[in-house]
Design an enzyme around this catalytic site. Structure first.
Site, mmCIF file in Angstrom:
data_model
loop_
_atom_site.group_PDB
_atom_site.id
_atom_site.type_symbol
_atom_site.label_atom_id
_atom_site.label_comp_id
_atom_site.label_asym_id
_atom_site.label_seq_id
_atom_site.Cartn_x
_atom_site.Cartn_y
_atom_site.Cartn_z
ATOM 1 C CB CYS A 16 -0.977 -0.035 1.165
ATOM 2 S SG CYS A 16 -0.215 -0.085 2.797
ATOM 3 N NE ARG B 180 -3.777 2.609 2.521
ATOM 4 C CZ ARG B 180 -3.752 3.518 1.537
ATOM 5 N NH1 ARG B 180 -4.872 3.801 0.877
ATOM 6 N NH2 ARG B 180 -2.633 4.129 1.218
#
Length: 295
Positions: free
Chosen positions: A237, A242
């Site tokens: 990410c 994430r």
């Protein structure tokens, strides 16, 4: 949750309510907004600060084995404690903490399905008291980086048909339209994505209430992007949180056998000299603009 490959990786809010007073369970809140814990948290839960306790204070790196061992000890977590992690933003940084614990082979660790959002939205019990626990003598083993990818690993296998690069950022980040979401301070010199990566935004793996989608829905989500269990999968990410969330989905919920998290992610790749980049928008990062030279 029995349809997931590793059903012990998740606990339900109902399970959590039954174990709030269980001395063998320690609830740990890890938030993007590090002040959220102070606004109310699960009874008995401790807070871990991702900026100061789960990151190296000098280098851009994950926390050391020694510091993580000390954090567990200070949280009253022993070798047999079941750690249940949860947080805001649908468990972004809770998943990052989970991934780091798994690097050190911690066996009893789960995410709370739905995280802080589900708990608050359903008016489940919150307190503002900060608990204190007696320290333990826990000492973690050295990290096994088989679950971690580095830029050199990716560069050496770009174009390999067996490699599935999964960019879990927003479509705008993937397309190079923005370098980072508004308000995020960690950024990169260039916009775009790693060549050959599939865009599979992390947000498409959760329901509106913050809980994870079913195994069938998740499998279909990734299959549509060409990300299948027979490939060597690497998630990334911007700074690794994430992508930890998507790593958790792919490895723990779907049971893909080879899944690594590239936590250097775009902040590293987009700033290193000479690394290849695809940028469909041909945008230039704001950091490339010459700064005014003081008189």
């Amino acid at each position: 949750m029995s349809d997931y490959a590793n059903p012990t990786a998740l606990v339900s809010p109902e399970w959590a309510q039954r174990h709030l007073d269980d001395p063998a369970v320690r609830f740990v809140e890890v938030d993007v907004d590090t002040s959220a814990y102070e606004q109310g948290h699960l009874p008995g839960a401790v807070a871990w600060n991702w900026t100061s306790q789960l990151s190296d204070g000098i280098r851009r790196d994950i926390v050391s084995r020694e510091a993580l061992s000390a954090l567990l000890s200070a949280s009253g977590i022993g070798r047999d404690t079941h750690i249940v992690l949860y947080g805001d933003n649908n468990n972004w940084f809770a998943a990052w903490a989970y991934w780091q614990l798994k690097l050190h082979a911690v066996p009893k660790v789960s995410l709370l399905n739905g995280g802080r959002k589900y708990w608050i939205d359903h008016d489940l019990p919150l307190v503002d008291e900060v608990p204190a626990y007696a320290p333990t003598d826990i000492e973690l083993p050295p990290a096994d980086f088989s679950l971690r990818a580095f830029s050199a690993d990716i560069l050496g296998t770009l174009g390999d048909a067996d490699l599935a690069l999964v960019d879990v950022r927003s479509p705008a980040e993937f397309a190079g339209e923005i370098v980072a979401p508004p308000g995020m301070t960690e950024t990169a010199q260039r916009a775009g994505h790693i060549p050959g990566a599939a865009s599979a935004p992390w947000a498409q793996t959760v329901n509106e209430d913050g809980t994870f989608k079913s195994a069938d829905e998740l499998r279909a989500h990734y299959a549509a992007k060409g990300v299948t269990a027979d490939k060597d999968v690497v998630t990334y990410c911007r700074i690794g949180e994430r992508s930890s969330h998507s790593w958790f989905v792919l490895r723990e919920l779907l049971g893909y056998p080879s899944v690594r998290n590239y936590d250097g992610s775009w902040t590293e790749w987009g700033s290193m000299i000479g690394l290849p980049i695809d940028n469909p928008s041909a945008a230039v990062a704001a950091t490339d603009r010459p700064a005014a030279v003081p008189a």
